[in-house]
Design an enzyme around this catalytic site. Structure first.
Site, PDB file in Angstrom:
ATOM      1  N   HIS A 186       4.491  -4.705  -2.240  1.00  0.00           N
ATOM      2  CA  HIS A 186       5.413  -3.563  -2.247  1.00  0.00           C
ATOM      3  C   HIS A 186       5.960  -3.316  -3.642  1.00  0.00           C
ATOM      4  CE1 HIS A 186       6.278  -3.965   2.325  1.00  0.00           C
ATOM      5  NE2 HIS A 186       5.442  -2.990   2.104  1.00  0.00           N
ATOM      6  N   CYS A 486     -10.020   4.966  -3.055  1.00  0.00           N
ATOM      7  CA  CYS A 486      -8.619   5.403  -2.958  1.00  0.00           C
ATOM      8  C   CYS A 486      -7.659   4.223  -2.971  1.00  0.00           C
ATOM      9  CB  CYS A 486      -8.403   6.237  -1.697  1.00  0.00           C
ATOM     10  SG  CYS A 486      -8.751   5.375  -0.159  1.00  0.00           S
TER      11      CYS A 486
END
Length: 551
Positions: A186, A486
């Site tokens: 994160h 991606c």
């Protein structure tokens, strides 16, 4: 401090210098005073503390943008899990004081999730922060938060919880250094989205004291301690020149000899929309749709979804938008879907596998209907892909379902090694494929994305991961169908050249990463990219692959 320099993994480019300031430690758990006189009242106080934490996270999510908001909404769901209250009640019944019953419930939850492995380790790592916040709320203490030294600083921490990362103010926090974490943590993802230089997996940072001047290079992973004004001046001037050069980089992606490589942006929610649409890109390579599903008790209606998708398509008129259908399950459970009792949810029913049940199939059909309706009303070039496809049969069934809803360009994510190995067969039934290198690397090397101790295995330069990319890209070349990337690998300028050398046709990344990738591609011919790719493939490990490509 004995060492003048420390090294970690650079996960968000940029250079910054300021005094270090450490994340404040969590509140200490008081001694266990034994059984509560009124366990009912104690349970009510503990559940009120959980509700306060959830409300605080939801309020932060409403103020946040993009990936930060998504993460915080998902975090806010955890304290509201009824199973957590049940475990607190059990702890009280066993004679623990309320703070210890509350902390014990979180620790029990964490142990269960760690035992499950896979994606759930991401949630397990965040439970420590949620526990500390809940204990603080129960004791009437301030919730753990960021330091406030009264001047700009480099934030130093063992690791950062999503709530802390999302609350960063770039005008005050100039860079981030953590002892733990990995390239797809994160901290890495949110720091990159905010444009903050960040270095993770830097264990020596444990020795950094408050107020010590540091220079952070988020591109190389270097942290210089007490660097001196001259070194700081040179580093900042060099970064300024690099930024100025990148600002002049415009237009479609091209190698030096004119080979086209589409440069696209990743989009997490409408909150990201303005910045993503303003970026000089050729469209969206990954539109994550989970924001519509994760923070609610009931499924969004077709009308709600249509409106949300139409907003995105309108912002990208005339450009490509690749929509990923719902990627739920594992660490992203849905309150309104029965995920079943899975001993290892990371290897269970997530992504396209939800459509194996009648309820999941209805969710998928509603989503495709909404995407089709929004696409018809707009002028974007809409492509649709499914996550977690593993077999040709799944790819074939998804493509057929898309076409039933008037969506003519249907593809698949390649994030399961089986899909990479059988990419030629999968592309027989799909129009394109997109490689999710974060998950593909995690599954290929059996290394949890959030486990900082395995950061070397999670490095996107791992030759085994590049082998899988090469297989998929070759299948795309032979079939004449595009195969893009991606995942986070696409945002590394040098690795982007390697990916193009392997045969990848498009790269999707955070908007802030596009100028550097465009400039790097423009400096090399396609043949030179192929040479870099060959060098990386012949390396023994990620570090050697990076060194060989950089020579």
């Amino acid at each position: 401090m004995t060492a003048a320099e420390m090294t970690g993994i650079g996960v968000s480019p940029g250079v910054a210098s300021a005094p270090a300031a450490r994340l404040a430690p969590p509140p200490a758990l008081p001694a266990d005073t034994g059984p509560e006189a009124d366990t009912g009242a104690a349970l009510a106080s503990a559940t009120a503390a959980l509700a306060a934490v959830a409300a605080d996270l939801e309020a932060r999510a409403e103020r946040a943008d993009g990936p930060a908001a998504e993460v915080l909404y998902a975090q806010a769901m955890i304290p509201e899990d009824p199973a957590l209250a049940d475990r607190i009640a059990q702890g009280l019944a066993e004679g623990r004081s309320a703070p210890h019953a509350l902390a014990g419930a979180f620790d029990s939850f964490k142990a269960s999730l760690e035992a499950a492995g896979g994606y759930l380790a991401e949630r397990a790592a965040d439970l420590d922060d949620l526990r500390d916040r809940a204990v603080a709320a129960l004791l009437g203490l301030p919730m753990p938060g960021l330091p406030d030294p009264g001047h700009p600083y480099v934030l130093v921490a063992r690791d950062l919880a999503p709530a802390d990362t999302a609350a960063l103010d770039p005008s005050t926090v100039v860079a981030v250094v953590t002892e733990q974490g990995g390239p797809t943590s994160h901290t890495a993802i949110l720091a990159k989205s905010m444009g903050l230089p960040a270095v993770v997996a830097c264990p020596d940072a444990a020795a950094l004291a408050d107020g010590v001047p540091v220079l952070v290079d988020g591109r190389t992973g270097l942290v210089a301690v007490d660097p001196g004004p001259e070194r700081v001046r040179r580093a900042l001037e060099g970064e300024a020149r690099r930024t100025e050069a990148l600002a002049g980089s415009r237009g479609p992606g091209r190698t030096a000899d004119g080979h086209a490589v589409q440069l696209l942006v990743n989009l997490g929610s409408p909150a990201d929309l303005d910045a993503a649409a303003a970026a000089d890109s050729e469209g969206v390579g990954l539109f994550r749709t989970e924001f519509l599903f994760l923070d609610r008790e009931t499924a969004p209606t077709v009308e709600e979804q249509t409106a949300a998708y139409a907003q995105v398509f309108a912002a990208f008129q005339g450009r490509k938008v690749v929509v990923r259908t719902l990627d739920a399950g594992a660490d992203k459970p849905l309150a309104f879907a029965d995920h079943g009792d899975e001993p290892n949810p990371a290897l269970g029913v997530r992504g396209i596998r939800l459509a194996r049940t009648a309820a999941g199939a209805a969710l998928l059909d509603d989503q495709l209907a909404a995407i089709g309706a929004a696409a018809t009303a707009g002028d974007a070039d809409v492509w649709v892909m499914a996550p977690m496809v593993a077999t040709q049969a799944e790819a074939r069934a998804f493509a057929a379902r898309c076409r039933d809803h008037g969506l003519d360009t249907a593809g698949t994510m390649i994030e399961v090694p089986a899909a990479a190995l059988r990419a030629a067969r999968i592309l027989d039934d799909c129009d394109f494929a997109s490689l999710g290198t974060n998950d593909l690397g995690q599954y290929a090397l059996a290394a949890d994305r959030m486990n900082g101790a395995l950061a070397d295995l999670l490095d996107p330069w791992q030759p085994a991961l590049l082998d899988l990319v090469s297989l998929a890209a070759e299948a795309g070349r032979e079939s004449g169908k595009p195969v893009g990337v991606c995942g986070e690998a696409a945002s590394d300028p040098l690795l982007a050249c390697v990916l193009v050398g392997l045969g990848v046709t498009s790269l999707s990344m955070a908007p802030s990463a596009i100028p550097a990738v465009r400039a790097e591609l423009a400096s090399r011919t396609l043949d030179e990219c192929a040479v870099l790719a060959a060098e990386a493939l012949h390396a023994d490990d990620a570090a050697e692959a990076r060194r060989r490509a950089a020579c």
